[in-house]
Scaffold this motif. Structure first.
Motif, PDB file in Angstrom:
ATOM      1  N   LEU A   3     -39.157   0.998 -19.507  1.00  0.00           N
ATOM      2  CA  LEU A   3     -38.438   1.731 -18.474  1.00  0.00           C
ATOM      3  C   LEU A   3     -39.404   2.441 -17.548  1.00  0.00           C
ATOM      4  O   LEU A   3     -40.487   2.852 -17.966  1.00  0.00           O
ATOM      5  CB  LEU A   3     -37.510   2.785 -19.108  1.00  0.00           C
ATOM      6  CG  LEU A   3     -36.430   2.308 -20.066  1.00  0.00           C
ATOM      7  CD1 LEU A   3     -35.640   3.510 -20.570  1.00  0.00           C
ATOM      8  CD2 LEU A   3     -35.505   1.320 -19.389  1.00  0.00           C
ATOM      9  N   ILE A   5     -39.173   5.782 -15.257  1.00  0.00           N
ATOM     10  CA  ILE A   5     -38.305   6.948 -15.128  1.00  0.00           C
ATOM     11  C   ILE A   5     -38.805   7.852 -14.014  1.00  0.00           C
ATOM     12  O   ILE A   5     -40.010   8.096 -13.898  1.00  0.00           O
ATOM     13  CB  ILE A   5     -38.258   7.724 -16.456  1.00  0.00           C
ATOM     14  CG1 ILE A   5     -37.637   6.843 -17.550  1.00  0.00           C
ATOM     15  CG2 ILE A   5     -37.486   9.039 -16.315  1.00  0.00           C
ATOM     16  CD1 ILE A   5     -37.733   7.431 -18.942  1.00  0.00           C
ATOM     17  N   PHE A  22     -42.567   9.618 -23.686  1.00  0.00           N
ATOM     18  CA  PHE A  22     -42.267   8.392 -22.951  1.00  0.00           C
ATOM     19  C   PHE A  22     -43.354   7.348 -23.182  1.00  0.00           C
ATOM     20  O   PHE A  22     -43.076   6.162 -23.365  1.00  0.00           O
ATOM     21  CB  PHE A  22     -42.133   8.677 -21.451  1.00  0.00           C
ATOM     22  CG  PHE A  22     -40.917   9.479 -21.076  1.00  0.00           C
ATOM     23  CD1 PHE A  22     -39.874   9.678 -21.974  1.00  0.00           C
ATOM     24  CD2 PHE A  22     -40.810  10.040 -19.812  1.00  0.00           C
ATOM     25  CE1 PHE A  22     -38.754  10.418 -21.621  1.00  0.00           C
ATOM     26  CE2 PHE A  22     -39.696  10.768 -19.448  1.00  0.00           C
ATOM     27  CZ  PHE A  22     -38.666  10.967 -20.349  1.00  0.00           C
ATOM     28  N   TRP A  27     -42.889   3.612 -21.977  1.00  0.00           N
ATOM     29  CA  TRP A  27     -42.262   3.872 -20.686  1.00  0.00           C
ATOM     30  C   TRP A  27     -43.255   4.549 -19.751  1.00  0.00           C
ATOM     31  O   TRP A  27     -44.203   5.195 -20.177  1.00  0.00           O
ATOM     32  CB  TRP A  27     -41.044   4.782 -20.844  1.00  0.00           C
ATOM     33  CG  TRP A  27     -40.019   4.271 -21.801  1.00  0.00           C
ATOM     34  CD1 TRP A  27     -39.895   2.996 -22.286  1.00  0.00           C
ATOM     35  CD2 TRP A  27     -38.972   5.032 -22.424  1.00  0.00           C
ATOM     36  NE1 TRP A  27     -38.830   2.903 -23.146  1.00  0.00           N
ATOM     37  CE2 TRP A  27     -38.238   4.128 -23.247  1.00  0.00           C
ATOM     38  CE3 TRP A  27     -38.556   6.351 -22.335  1.00  0.00           C
ATOM     39  CZ2 TRP A  27     -37.145   4.541 -23.998  1.00  0.00           C
ATOM     40  CZ3 TRP A  27     -37.454   6.770 -23.080  1.00  0.00           C
ATOM     41  CH2 TRP A  27     -36.760   5.865 -23.906  1.00  0.00           C
ATOM     42  N   GLU A  29     -43.548   7.022 -16.028  1.00  0.00           N
ATOM     43  CA  GLU A  29     -42.748   7.961 -15.250  1.00  0.00           C
ATOM     44  C   GLU A  29     -43.501   8.424 -14.010  1.00  0.00           C
ATOM     45  O   GLU A  29     -44.735   8.473 -13.998  1.00  0.00           O
ATOM     46  CB  GLU A  29     -42.336   9.176 -16.086  1.00  0.00           C
ATOM     47  CG  GLU A  29     -43.397  10.247 -16.286  1.00  0.00           C
ATOM     48  CD  GLU A  29     -44.423   9.903 -17.352  1.00  0.00           C
ATOM     49  OE1 GLU A  29     -45.474  10.566 -17.411  1.00  0.00           O
ATOM     50  OE2 GLU A  29     -44.179   8.950 -18.148  1.00  0.00           O
ATOM     51  N   TYR A  49     -36.744   2.492 -10.192  1.00  0.00           N
ATOM     52  CA  TYR A  49     -36.438   3.419 -11.279  1.00  0.00           C
ATOM     53  C   TYR A  49     -35.253   2.941 -12.105  1.00  0.00           C
ATOM     54  O   TYR A  49     -34.206   2.573 -11.578  1.00  0.00           O
ATOM     55  CB  TYR A  49     -36.156   4.820 -10.730  1.00  0.00           C
ATOM     56  CG  TYR A  49     -37.360   5.433 -10.068  1.00  0.00           C
ATOM     57  CD1 TYR A  49     -38.524   5.669 -10.794  1.00  0.00           C
ATOM     58  CD2 TYR A  49     -37.347   5.767  -8.719  1.00  0.00           C
ATOM     59  CE1 TYR A  49     -39.645   6.228 -10.196  1.00  0.00           C
ATOM     60  CE2 TYR A  49     -38.464   6.331  -8.112  1.00  0.00           C
ATOM     61  CZ  TYR A  49     -39.608   6.554  -8.849  1.00  0.00           C
ATOM     62  OH  TYR A  49     -40.713   7.102  -8.253  1.00  0.00           O
ATOM     63  N   ASP A  50     -35.441   2.966 -13.421  1.00  0.00           N
ATOM     64  CA  ASP A  50     -34.374   2.589 -14.348  1.00  0.00           C
ATOM     65  C   ASP A  50     -33.497   3.776 -14.721  1.00  0.00           C
ATOM     66  O   ASP A  50     -32.357   3.589 -15.174  1.00  0.00           O
ATOM     67  CB  ASP A  50     -34.976   1.998 -15.630  1.00  0.00           C
ATOM     68  CG  ASP A  50     -35.790   0.748 -15.347  1.00  0.00           C
ATOM     69  OD1 ASP A  50     -35.190  -0.244 -14.891  1.00  0.00           O
ATOM     70  OD2 ASP A  50     -37.007   0.772 -15.586  1.00  0.00           O
ATOM     71  N   LEU A  51     -34.017   4.989 -14.528  1.00  0.00           N
ATOM     72  CA  LEU A  51     -33.285   6.183 -14.958  1.00  0.00           C
ATOM     73  C   LEU A  51     -33.944   7.416 -14.348  1.00  0.00           C
ATOM     74  O   LEU A  51     -35.146   7.411 -14.051  1.00  0.00           O
ATOM     75  CB  LEU A  51     -33.284   6.272 -16.482  1.00  0.00           C
ATOM     76  CG  LEU A  51     -32.519   7.414 -17.135  1.00  0.00           C
ATOM     77  CD1 LEU A  51     -31.770   6.916 -18.376  1.00  0.00           C
ATOM     78  CD2 LEU A  51     -33.480   8.538 -17.556  1.00  0.00           C
ATOM     79  N   THR A  53     -34.360  11.655 -14.996  1.00  0.00           N
ATOM     80  CA  THR A  53     -34.106  12.905 -15.698  1.00  0.00           C
ATOM     81  C   THR A  53     -34.240  14.006 -14.655  1.00  0.00           C
ATOM     82  O   THR A  53     -35.251  14.098 -13.960  1.00  0.00           O
ATOM     83  CB  THR A  53     -35.088  13.142 -16.862  1.00  0.00           C
ATOM     84  OG1 THR A  53     -36.424  13.209 -16.372  1.00  0.00           O
ATOM     85  CG2 THR A  53     -34.966  12.022 -17.885  1.00  0.00           C
ATOM     86  N   ILE A 116     -31.446   8.438 -23.787  1.00  0.00           N
ATOM     87  CA  ILE A 116     -31.925   7.510 -22.766  1.00  0.00           C
ATOM     88  C   ILE A 116     -31.726   6.071 -23.216  1.00  0.00           C
ATOM     89  O   ILE A 116     -31.253   5.218 -22.454  1.00  0.00           O
ATOM     90  CB  ILE A 116     -33.413   7.781 -22.456  1.00  0.00           C
ATOM     91  CG1 ILE A 116     -33.570   9.114 -21.724  1.00  0.00           C
ATOM     92  CG2 ILE A 116     -34.008   6.639 -21.619  1.00  0.00           C
ATOM     93  CD1 ILE A 116     -35.012   9.548 -21.516  1.00  0.00           C
ATOM     94  N   HIS A 120     -29.251   3.450 -21.373  1.00  0.00           N
ATOM     95  CA  HIS A 120     -29.814   2.227 -20.788  1.00  0.00           C
ATOM     96  C   HIS A 120     -29.182   0.983 -21.399  1.00  0.00           C
ATOM     97  O   HIS A 120     -28.914   0.008 -20.684  1.00  0.00           O
ATOM     98  CB  HIS A 120     -31.328   2.198 -21.003  1.00  0.00           C
ATOM     99  CG  HIS A 120     -31.991   1.003 -20.394  1.00  0.00           C
ATOM    100  ND1 HIS A 120     -32.094   0.820 -19.033  1.00  0.00           N
ATOM    101  CD2 HIS A 120     -32.567  -0.087 -20.958  1.00  0.00           C
ATOM    102  CE1 HIS A 120     -32.709  -0.323 -18.782  1.00  0.00           C
ATOM    103  NE2 HIS A 120     -33.004  -0.888 -19.926  1.00  0.00           N
TER     104      HIS A 120
END
Length: 243
Positions: A3, A5, A22, A27, A29, A49-51, A53, A116, A120
């Motif tokens: 991911l 993020i 992460f 992952w 970020e 971006y997959d997600l 925060t 998360i 996802h």
């Protein structure tokens, strides 16, 4: 599962800690330290971006405004809101502007990681089900009741052949879950399990916030199909038609 993020966090110690967790998951970020920077970064890299925060208390532009602007750009990118505030009003407000989940500080990094992953997984399932190759003819619907038609492949909801606009993934899944079994009462716990998944750790009031927003969108086309069963939960019933 890899991911990328967008972490919107002005507390460097929290950002550093989460970055380490992460990294253990493989992952990556990007970190935005204020609301203005967060929106600019998302605009520039919207497909990366997959997600997200998102801290609620941010300099220059707070998390509520950031969530609104992100949702205007992308109705589907998952958003998990993080905040030191713990009032029900703040949580409902955050969920109401488009956040998919809400985590109060201080939080367990492992619990956030689990949320998360669950969020996802849900998005990936939805994407696979809505792939164009799986789409049905426009005359075919998975749910076809007295007034409501729902196509899961197209993520489309019609009330008396009028399209219900701007339904988010979670709102769609709530309606779809209930509409498959008209007049069956679902508890908030059952809806959490069905829509957010077995690994969801959120509060049951998350359901209330999403139901409220879903009702507002349904009401724009005259639909009054979600009923509250006090002390239990909610049910879908369109036999009475419009309000």
């Amino acid at each position: 599962m890899k991911l990328k993020i967008l972490m919107v966090e002005d507390d460097s110690s929290v950002a550093e800690m989460m970055g380490m967790f992460f990294a253990k998951e493989g992952w990556t970020e990007d970190v935005a330290v204020d609301g203005v920077q967060a929106v600019e970064m998302f605009k520039e890299h919207i497909d990366e971006y997959d997600l997200i925060t998102l801290d609620l208390n941010l300099p220059k532009k707070d998390g509520i405004q950031v969530a609104k602007e992100v949702r205007a750009l992308s109705p589907t990118v998952p958003i998990i809101m993080l905040t030191a505030r713990d009032s029900e009003a703040d949580q409902i407000l955050g969920l109401g502007v488009g956040a998919d989940d809400y985590v109060s500080k201080p939080f367990s990094p492992l619990a956030l990681i689990a949320r998360i992953k669950a969020l996802h997984r849900r998005i990936m399932i939805e994407d696979n089900q809505s792939h164009p190759k799986l789409a049905k003819q426009t005359s075919d619907y998975d749910v076809n009741t007295k007034h409501v038609k729902i196509s899961k492949a197209r993520r489309e909801v019609l009330f008396d052949n009028k399209k219900v606009a701007n339904i988010t993934p979670k709102e769609f899944d709530l309606l779809y879950t209930m509409a498959q079994k008209p007049r069956q009462v679902f508890s908030r716990g059952q809806l959490l399990e069905a829509v957010w998944g077995y690994d969801y750790f959120g509060e049951e009031r998350t359901v209330d916030a999403h139901i409220k927003k879903l009702r507002q969108k349904l009401e724009k086309v005259g639909a009054d199909v979600i009923q509250t069963v006090w002390g239990v939960g909610y049910k879908f019933d369109d036999e009475q038609g419009k309000k």
